[in-house]
Design an enzyme around this catalytic site. Sequence first.
Site, PDB file in Angstrom:
ATOM      1  N   ARG A 665       0.840  -1.195   0.000  1.00  0.00           N
ATOM      2  CA  ARG A 665       0.000   0.000   0.000  1.00  0.00           C
ATOM      3  C   ARG A 665       0.874   1.243   0.000  1.00  0.00           C
ATOM      4  O   ARG A 665       1.862   1.307   0.748  1.00  0.00           O
ATOM      5  CB  ARG A 665      -0.871  -0.010   1.258  1.00  0.00           C
ATOM      6  CG  ARG A 665      -1.862   1.105   1.346  1.00  0.00           C
ATOM      7  CD  ARG A 665      -3.086   0.780   0.520  1.00  0.00           C
ATOM      8  NE  ARG A 665      -3.880   1.959   0.201  1.00  0.00           N
ATOM      9  CZ  ARG A 665      -4.737   2.542   1.031  1.00  0.00           C
ATOM     10  NH1 ARG A 665      -4.929   2.025   2.231  1.00  0.00           N
ATOM     11  NH2 ARG A 665      -5.409   3.602   0.659  1.00  0.00           N
ATOM     12  N   ILE A 666       0.509   2.212  -0.825  1.00  0.00           N
ATOM     13  CA  ILE A 666       1.278   3.457  -0.867  1.00  0.00           C
ATOM     14  C   ILE A 666       0.563   4.496  -0.006  1.00  0.00           C
ATOM     15  O   ILE A 666      -0.570   4.866  -0.275  1.00  0.00           O
ATOM     16  CB  ILE A 666       1.414   3.957  -2.328  1.00  0.00           C
ATOM     17  CG1 ILE A 666       2.145   2.908  -3.173  1.00  0.00           C
ATOM     18  CG2 ILE A 666       2.142   5.292  -2.366  1.00  0.00           C
ATOM     19  CD1 ILE A 666       3.538   2.560  -2.695  1.00  0.00           C
ATOM     20  N   PRO A 669       1.444   8.866  -2.388  1.00  0.00           N
ATOM     21  CA  PRO A 669       1.988   8.638  -3.723  1.00  0.00           C
ATOM     22  C   PRO A 669       3.011   9.695  -4.133  1.00  0.00           C
ATOM     23  O   PRO A 669       3.921   9.420  -4.914  1.00  0.00           O
ATOM     24  CB  PRO A 669       0.762   8.688  -4.639  1.00  0.00           C
ATOM     25  CG  PRO A 669      -0.350   9.259  -3.832  1.00  0.00           C
ATOM     26  CD  PRO A 669      -0.014   9.051  -2.389  1.00  0.00           C
ATOM     27  N   GLY A 740      11.760   2.738   0.158  1.00  0.00           N
ATOM     28  CA  GLY A 740      12.904   3.649   0.171  1.00  0.00           C
ATOM     29  C   GLY A 740      14.081   3.247  -0.680  1.00  0.00           C
ATOM     30  O   GLY A 740      14.736   4.095  -1.263  1.00  0.00           O
ATOM     31  N   GLU A 741      14.384   1.986  -0.767  1.00  0.00           N
ATOM     32  CA  GLU A 741      15.634   1.609  -1.399  1.00  0.00           C
ATOM     33  C   GLU A 741      15.446   0.848  -2.694  1.00  0.00           C
ATOM     34  O   GLU A 741      16.370   0.725  -3.490  1.00  0.00           O
ATOM     35  CB  GLU A 741      16.475   0.777  -0.419  1.00  0.00           C
ATOM     36  CG  GLU A 741      16.876   1.626   0.766  1.00  0.00           C
ATOM     37  CD  GLU A 741      17.553   0.854   1.872  1.00  0.00           C
ATOM     38  OE1 GLU A 741      18.755   0.660   1.791  1.00  0.00           O
ATOM     39  OE2 GLU A 741      16.857   0.444   2.810  1.00  0.00           O
TER      40      GLU A 741
END
Lengths: 774, 166, 340
Positions: A665-666, A669, A740-741
Amino acid sequence: MAKLKNIIAKGMVSATAVVAKVLPAPEEDPLLNAGQYIGKPYPRIDGRLKVMGKAVYSAEHALEGIVYATLVHSSIAKGKITLINCEKAEKLPGVLKVITYQNVPPLKAPSNAFVVSMTDPLAGSSTTLPIMQSNEITWNGQAVAVVVAETPELANYAASLIEVAYETKPAALLLKAEKSHAFTPDHVVSQPAEVKTGDAEAALSAAPIQVDEIYETPIENHNAMEPHATIAYWPNESQLTVYDSTQYAVGVQETLAEIFNLKPKQIRVLTDFVGGSFGSKVTMWQHVPLAAVAAKLTGRPVKLALSREGVNRMVGGRTMTEQRVALGVATDGKLTALIHTGYTMCTQDTYAEQFSLVARHMYASPNLHIAQKVVPLDRIQNTFMRAPGETPGMFALESAIDELAHKLKMDPIELRLRNEPDEDPVEKMPFSSRFLKETYTLGIDKFGWKAQQAPPGSVREGDWLIGSGMATSYYPVQQLPMPVKARITADGMVTVRTSSVEIGVGLATVQTQHIAERFGVHYEQARFDQGDTDLPSARTAGGSAATAAIGGAIRNAADKLTKELLLLAGRIKTSPLQGANPAEVVMRDSGLFLKAQPDVGQTYREILKASDKLFIEADGESPAPTLAMKFSMASYGTHFCEVGVHMHTRQVKIRRFVSTYDCGRIINPKTARSQIIGGIIMGIGMALMEESNVDEHTGRLMNPTLGEYHVPVHADIPPIEVYFLDQPDPLMPMGVKPVGEIGIVGAAAAIANAVFQATGTRVRNLPITVDKLL
Amino acid sequence: MISNMPLTPLPPSSITLTINGKAHTLDLAPWTTLLDALREYAHLTGTKKGCDHGQCGACTALIDGKRINTCLTLAIMHEGHQITTIEGLEDEPDKLHPMQQAFIDHDAFQCGYCTPGQICSAIGMLNEGHAKTEADIRELMSGNICRCGAYPHIVDAIHDVMHQTH
Amino acid sequence: MHPFTYICPSDVATAVGSFTEDLADQPLSTQFIAGGTNLLDLMKQNVARPTKLVDINRLPLASITELPNGGLRLGALVTNADTAYHPLIQERYPLLSQTILAGASAQLRNMATNGGNLFQRTRCYYFYDTSAACNKREPGSGCGAIKGYNRVCGILGTIDHDPKTTCIATNPSDMSVALAALEAVVCVTGPQGERTIPIADFHRLPGDSPQYDNTLQAGELVTAIDLPPQGFANHYTYLKLRDRTSYAFALVSVAVGVMMDNNQIQEVRIALGGVAHKPWRKREAEALLIGQSADQPTIYQSVAEALLEGAKGYGYNTFKIELAKRAVVRALGIVFQQNQ
Ligand SMILES: Cc1cc2nc3c(=O)[nH]c(=O)nc-3n(C[C@H](O)[C@H](O)[C@H](O)COP(=O)(O)OP(=O)(O)OC[C@H]3O[C@@H](n4cnc5c(N)ncnc54)[C@H](O)[C@@H]3O)c2cc1C
Ligand code: SF4
Ligand code: FES
Ligand code: FES
């Protein structure tokens, strides 16, 4: 994979299944599909401060009487200082102190290095090396003196007057030359260093079609825009306050406590804003205790803001890697052998950058051999850099898969689909959610990917050779403990506090959205405070784990506060919530309401007022990291890119980039897109230009500057499209998975694959500079 | 090689800089760069130091409306100039310049460390008037590095402002 | 940075007259400062350690004026940006404009001056690192680059027979490459009066004294750069190849200016950057094109071979030989519009 899971499972990998059976079934987060605040593109909470120049970074705290420290770095890799002459510097009026091994007070060397024992809360240090305690030199660039002066200019000048002579010892500097000293590390981020299923070598030789190649990636440096900076002062003998550009305030606190023989409580570490980290500010490097020593010896607040060169001499980067990927495949495209082995560097503290982890989770193969070794070098400690392990590992693996597709004359996506595993290939566990195939499908559509490609090197536009490439992206869920304190006040505000640090990823914004949603309050009534070790102790903001970990802790705190509110309501005679149990109520409209009768409930304000309370508070704990013992959990994605390569002069121009993601889930966005784009851009840098150039004879980093260590600039960046499937992971808080990565993972392979498609030249050692394409 | 006797730094003298329309009288020696004068002596830390060698653009500010790298110039060379930093883009306190607002709207930053430099540079670029296309923006903004990789959003933000004002 | 005294004179005579004797162990102890973008960079690295700075920014050298012969005079203090965007430069010397805009960044070009650009020192990594041996920085100390990481170093006109004088550095300036192609003339005022120096004689090869980049005497001030009338405004290009798309020094660059008459080549200038201690020209190579018709790409390769004759690589930079050849071929292709 999940670091903590590994600690529990360390040495008992085979027992995992047994343990998993007795674990309770995970409980779905009711907010999995909530969408009042979650999922909305809120602007960054700290945006205003940042665009006004009012966000205060570590070097920017103005303290009364502050003085400035500069480091002098060794110019040899290994040996001893035979003479150090500070006289000229010391004589200058305004120079307060020159600190060398000869006059530094005794400091305890950190007993643990974070990169080695990632779960020890005391291990916030990057290395266990002693801090300037002797004349011994162990890397080129090591600090040999600290100069403290009234002004920064004077400190720099005085530093240039210090004369150092050395006795040089032969140093191990090159991975290739030292491979005979390679050894298998005890573990690779707590996973076994070697995994074998079947007989991969035999299967490889028996396979009708094979790829067996060596891939190399160079040393890379993070070069976050804010150089590391520390301001240290001692309000009194037994108290130390430090403003530090760190992602891990508690780690710095604990480590300084050990070094200075103090209790953590005697040390306060503050971080408001961090100007980028990418792993470089996860662990504490030696300039931090040196700043504290300087403050102690001068009795003044000391600012030690590393120069750009200083950062690259004092802060380690990503190891170089040399990786073998060998794939054997039957003519139907099904893998029969998958081998991924190779070498990275290490120092006295063995951090084996986990490049071999990706191959354990991506493709099904009956025969697997995955293993990595380390080679001790006389270099600065290597450390985490954005998606450590996955980044170099995926470059090798996804390049090899592409090579295989070309050999098979098969669409590389089709090849991947044929080898998509039903369960985790090594751990034999189900996936919590894996929408990798869906990212292919979405990407094929958005990019306009063609299953049938023209032969490599055959598509031209004017003098430019054009090619497209793709690669898969992956990043594991890591469950870290990140405790919070949540408080509901009588004015209806909900405040959550943690010592975790915002490094620019949008954590505060995302958690504010979460708090609003979780507690059912207005966005303006939700608050997220962080970055102070006086707040609850949190782990580092690394590993893309913070959103879920803090999210889980907030959920836990919300559950506790729900109970607390019901308890209070139970004592209020008129409360409509009398007798309700937690399962029967929801937090919304700034209060608790009955699920069955949506009109019936009471606001927080009413409950607190009636109970005569100013606030109620609860500690929230992140969920126990046990889920990953039952499930293989990760984010997935796919990169597609189109490049042009000039047919004569061979410059590579990336023309467009499309990436599709299954990151759960974002929550936001807007900030999530920024994160992914940032990763892709660093991946472009990795693919085309980034390389730390080390002199082979002296071990000296020759490009410790942003002029010579090339990172992408505006003009390098093509239009980038990012799409999220936005599918919640049923087992994660709010359904989130790491964002994040992952953007960087696989990006370099997609580019290398596109360059091959454009030119017919396969570059297996990054970066892909013109010389490799001539 | 170093001379045998170290040179003693000159005592600072009083220098008046006009920063964001305000006169700041500072005690500075000739060797103080404009960047350090802003950050360490005038305590205006909005202008950032990313490299101190002209290699990143974080220290970009406007001198008489022109963007420069404040790390590669001496403060003493700027008496009488109008120095505008990120703190002085708008006359009214706390009101945002359209470029600042556009950066927020487009999420044109992450850690924010390069941001003041990007914004000053973007304003300087629009003053120069040579950017016509997005490709021009990318080329002419290439002196501002963003390691967080906010480039596409920065270009969007600038593009927006360019079209608002033209 | 080492301490220095600072003066800011407003006339040329005072500026030139304010030079003090160099210290025995320290040449260039007095230096002019213009934009400061190279000098301060080097001072912060303690590579340059002047004890006195003469700020020349108040000298009246900041204009671009027409010369009686139809050429243009670029004041030494006109910034690189103002030069590149000047309407007369864009119209008559677009090669120079394009070249300047390929260098550094917009901010730096706003600061960098035409005079200062001529003096920018090499970007050899070992020159910048005071812990390394470098004959250019410290004569006689050796050359760290020759066996080290020399990707940015030169392949032509290098000197490598004596360890005490070896230097394989390049001149990193873009602008100077265009000026070499344009055959600009440098106007100088010094303690001995005024003189003019053709650009080809301004920069020098390392010879046995790599510490000197150019042929100026101490205290000489560049007042202007004169551009001859011929600006090759119809057929020109500057091709710069580098490790990223912008804000990086050239690995190799090529400036080409051509004059055509009815599809016949009348005059050609080709200058290479990033390959030598000075912009590299070779008349024999250019001559191969004179009198030819424009559409003969086969000759380009011979021109490239002739230009690179005698080139020598040192390991990390050996690729520059092939890259330079390809750059020449491509640049000629662009100029003659065979392919874009
Ligand atoms: C990060 C970075 C990237 C760069 N990229 C490029 C690039 O891609 N291409 C490129 O060509 N350049 C590049 N440059 C270099 C830049 O162009 C030069 O630094 C600039 O042109 C120097 O001009 P200045 O006026 O600032 O010189 P200053 O730094 O003021 O002076 C340099 C030297 O010239 C002397 N000097 C200056 N003016 C005169 C004069 N009139 N008479 C006599 N002596 C004088 C000074 O004494 C000093 O020794 C880059 C610089 C940086 C910092
Ligand atoms: S090439 Fe020249 S500048 Fe570079 S180290 Fe050798 S002598 Fe010094
Ligand atoms: S700090 Fe000035 S350009 Fe980097
Ligand atoms: S926002 Fe972090 S460097 Fe640009």
